[in-house]
Design a protein around this motif. Structure first.
Motif, mmCIF file in Angstrom:
data_model
loop_
_atom_site.group_PDB
_atom_site.id
_atom_site.type_symbol
_atom_site.label_atom_id
_atom_site.label_comp_id
_atom_site.label_asym_id
_atom_site.label_seq_id
_atom_site.Cartn_x
_atom_site.Cartn_y
_atom_site.Cartn_z
ATOM 1 N N LEU A 107 0.836 -1.191 0.000
ATOM 2 C CA LEU A 107 0.000 0.000 0.000
ATOM 3 C C LEU A 107 0.878 1.251 0.000
ATOM 4 C CD1 LEU A 107 -1.755 -2.325 1.367
ATOM 5 C CD2 LEU A 107 -3.042 -0.463 2.427
ATOM 6 N N PRO A 108 0.480 2.297 -0.712
ATOM 7 C CA PRO A 108 1.232 3.547 -0.643
ATOM 8 C C PRO A 108 1.189 4.129 0.769
ATOM 9 C CG PRO A 108 -0.601 3.716 -2.202
ATOM 10 C CD PRO A 108 -0.676 2.375 -1.605
ATOM 11 N N ASP A 109 2.278 4.761 1.179
ATOM 12 C CA ASP A 109 2.357 5.328 2.526
ATOM 13 C C ASP A 109 1.222 6.314 2.792
ATOM 14 O OD1 ASP A 109 4.593 3.848 3.111
ATOM 15 O OD2 ASP A 109 6.016 5.469 2.715
ATOM 16 N N ALA A 110 0.883 7.123 1.797
ATOM 17 C CA ALA A 110 -0.165 8.123 1.997
ATOM 18 C C ALA A 110 -1.502 7.464 2.316
ATOM 19 C CB ALA A 110 -0.291 9.008 0.758
ATOM 20 N N ALA A 111 -1.785 6.342 1.669
ATOM 21 C CA ALA A 111 -3.032 5.629 1.941
ATOM 22 C C ALA A 111 -3.015 5.022 3.339
ATOM 23 C CB ALA A 111 -3.250 4.546 0.889
ATOM 24 N N VAL A 112 -1.878 4.483 3.743
ATOM 25 C CA VAL A 112 -1.753 3.902 5.086
ATOM 26 C C VAL A 112 -1.994 4.965 6.149
ATOM 27 C CG1 VAL A 112 -0.176 2.782 6.714
ATOM 28 C CG2 VAL A 112 -0.190 2.094 4.297
ATOM 29 N N HIS A 113 -1.390 6.133 5.979
ATOM 30 C CA HIS A 113 -1.562 7.204 6.961
ATOM 31 C C HIS A 113 -2.991 7.742 6.958
ATOM 32 C CE1 HIS A 113 2.514 7.664 8.565
ATOM 33 N NE2 HIS A 113 2.929 7.284 7.368
ATOM 34 N N LEU A 114 -3.643 7.724 5.808
ATOM 35 C CA LEU A 114 -5.055 8.116 5.763
ATOM 36 C C LEU A 114 -5.897 7.147 6.588
ATOM 37 C CD1 LEU A 114 -7.425 9.811 4.588
ATOM 38 C CD2 LEU A 114 -7.457 8.169 2.685
#
Length: 283
Positions: A32-39
């Motif tokens: 998963l992209p980091d931005a999606a994980v943090h979202l």
């Protein structure tokens, strides 16, 4: 921690689709992209003790990505029809889960029930797997088991079959030469795309407050990695080639090498996250 050979509900493991490819799946499937994980982690801001329910967990990519950033995660329920995948997921989570407990449920997503009282999930995730599920029944199950402020997150980014590039078109053509024009869906025959969007599925459920987030993703594949990835897909798994998969893989590798630039095949993808809540249910 409950092992998948000790499920809380009697269930038959469906290893027909990806049962023998769990190791390849863990190695070659993009994360998963980091931005999606943090979202996803941000949806639990202010929740003191979060419980994650990961549907179609596969090799556990979602919980492995969330554990380092969602520090209040106290319990994880993994759901998959495939016991080989669940074993791989449990092995991957064991060294990183800390005090977080993990339970594995073998069965279809819509049949899940919490293994113990007090473990209502506050985050329900479904990554690259919703299309395999009974889509009206999954949100109904989520409504039965989830906390009042829960978020349902349906995520994905297509596959190399759907990605449009010169090299993916050539690869798709090679697969069709071997297997026929229709996109295959493993032992289930041709793939029939959904007749309506995931947003429509959610709009008709208790989780009708839906927000869409899109994240661009640039990937660089080697030809060898693409050949390793293909058996993890429903459209090019080895069993479809009736003993000719070695020949196909050699052809695919040669074709991909002719398209690689500096040994690299570029994929510009888009990772989509649908966050769905009950109306008025934001934490």
């Amino acid at each position: 921690m409950t092992r998948p050979d000790q499920p809380v509900a009697a269930a038959t493991s469906d290893d027909a689709l990806f049962g023998s490819e769990a190791a390849d799946y863990a190695r070659y499937r993009p994360g998963l992209p980091d931005a999606a994980v943090h979202l996803l982690a941000a949806t639990r801001h202010g929740v003191p003790e979060s419980v994650l329910l990961d549907l179609g967990t596969g090799t556990g990519q979602v919980p492995r990505a969330l554990l380092p950033v969602l520090h209040r995660l106290v319990h994880i329920d993994l759901v998959d029809v495939n016991q080989s995948m669940l074993r791989t997921a449990l092995t991957a989570l064991e060294p990183v889960r800390g005090a977080c407990t993990v339970h594995a449920f073998t069965g279809e997503a819509h049949t899940f029930a919490p293994p113990a009282p007090g473990r209502a999930p506050s985050l329900i995730t479904c990554c690259r797997s919703f299309h395999w599920m009974s889509r009206p029944e999954v949100p109904a199950m989520a409504d039965r088991v989830a906390a009042p402020y829960a978020v349902v997150a349906i995520t994905g980014d297509g596959s190399l079959w759907t990605h449009e590039a010169e090299w993916t078109a050539a690869l798709r053509g090679l697969i069709q030469t071997c297997l026929g024009d229709d996109r295959r869906a493993g032992p289930r025959g041709p793939y029939a795309g959904p007749d309506r969007s995931y947003e429509e599925d959610l709009a008709d459920s208790a989780f009708s407050d839906v927000a869409e987030h899109r994240f661009p993703v640039a990937r660089a594949w080697t030809p060898e990695d693409v050949v390793g990835y293909l058996p993890t897909t429903s459209f090019a798994r080895r069993a479809l080639f009736a003993g000719r998969h070695h020949e196909f893989e050699a052809q695919a590798l040669g074709l991909l090498k002719t398209h690689a630039r500096g040994g690299v095949l570029k994929e510009d993808a888009e990772f989509t996250v649908l966050l769905a809540r009950r109306p008025g249910g934001a934490a």
